[in-house]
Design a protein around this motif. Structure first.
Motif, PDB file in Angstrom:
ATOM      1  N   ALA A 202     -24.994   5.250 -28.086  1.00 42.78           N
ATOM      2  CA  ALA A 202     -24.372   4.315 -27.153  1.00 42.78           C
ATOM      3  C   ALA A 202     -23.029   3.841 -27.698  1.00 42.78           C
ATOM      4  O   ALA A 202     -22.057   3.704 -26.945  1.00 42.78           O
ATOM      5  CB  ALA A 202     -25.298   3.124 -26.908  1.00 42.78           C
ATOM      6  N   THR A 203     -22.947   3.620 -28.981  1.00 40.32           N
ATOM      7  CA  THR A 203     -21.696   3.189 -29.596  1.00 40.32           C
ATOM      8  C   THR A 203     -20.630   4.276 -29.516  1.00 40.32           C
ATOM      9  O   THR A 203     -19.485   4.011 -29.133  1.00 40.32           O
ATOM     10  CB  THR A 203     -21.937   2.804 -31.064  1.00 40.32           C
ATOM     11  N   VAL A 204     -20.994   5.496 -29.849  1.00 40.95           N
ATOM     12  CA  VAL A 204     -20.023   6.599 -29.828  1.00 40.95           C
ATOM     13  C   VAL A 204     -19.548   6.888 -28.413  1.00 40.95           C
ATOM     14  O   VAL A 204     -18.346   7.062 -28.181  1.00 40.95           O
ATOM     15  CB  VAL A 204     -20.633   7.860 -30.489  1.00 40.95           C
ATOM     16  N   THR A 205     -20.464   6.936 -27.448  1.00 42.13           N
ATOM     17  CA  THR A 205     -20.027   7.203 -26.079  1.00 42.13           C
ATOM     18  C   THR A 205     -19.202   6.055 -25.525  1.00 42.13           C
ATOM     19  O   THR A 205     -18.242   6.283 -24.786  1.00 42.13           O
ATOM     20  CB  THR A 205     -21.224   7.494 -25.158  1.00 42.13           C
ATOM     21  N   GLY A 206     -19.526   4.834 -25.896  1.00 40.93           N
ATOM     22  CA  GLY A 206     -18.722   3.699 -25.457  1.00 40.93           C
ATOM     23  C   GLY A 206     -17.315   3.751 -26.031  1.00 40.93           C
ATOM     24  O   GLY A 206     -16.336   3.485 -25.333  1.00 40.93           O
ATOM     25  N   LEU A 207     -17.203   4.103 -27.306  1.00 38.51           N
ATOM     26  CA  LEU A 207     -15.882   4.244 -27.912  1.00 38.51           C
ATOM     27  C   LEU A 207     -15.096   5.391 -27.291  1.00 38.51           C
ATOM     28  O   LEU A 207     -13.879   5.290 -27.105  1.00 38.51           O
ATOM     29  CB  LEU A 207     -16.014   4.457 -29.423  1.00 38.51           C
ATOM     30  N   CYS A 208     -15.792   6.485 -26.968  1.00 37.61           N
ATOM     31  CA  CYS A 208     -15.113   7.609 -26.308  1.00 37.61           C
ATOM     32  C   CYS A 208     -14.600   7.215 -24.931  1.00 37.61           C
ATOM     33  O   CYS A 208     -13.506   7.621 -24.535  1.00 37.61           O
ATOM     34  CB  CYS A 208     -16.051   8.803 -26.190  1.00 37.61           C
TER      35      CYS A 208
END
Length: 73
Positions: A47-53
């Protein structure tokens, strides 16, 4: 893959991860230690990585488009 379709794919993946996280929080699954580890070490980082992307898509695309000095020669 165009940037619009990539953003749409990442957005839907992010929504799916958020649904798993919401299900974990509001169900009795959080008592199970296996689900706790899956959420802690899998779902929250995704969730963190996709949110940052989604947030920094322009900067990421610019970095990927930048060619290395060896390719310029």
């Amino acid at each position: 893959m165009t940037s619009a379709s990539l953003r749409s794919l990442v957005r839907w993946f992010h929504i799916g991860v958020a649904l798993v996280l919401g299900t974990y929080i509001y169900s009795p699954l959080r008592i199970d230690p296996l689900w706790t580890d899956i959420v802690r070490f899998g779902v929250i980082p995704l969730a963190t990585v996709t949110g940052l992307c989604l947030w920094k898509q322009g900067r990421i695309a610019k970095l990927l488009r930048r060619r290395s000095p060896a390719e310029r020669a």
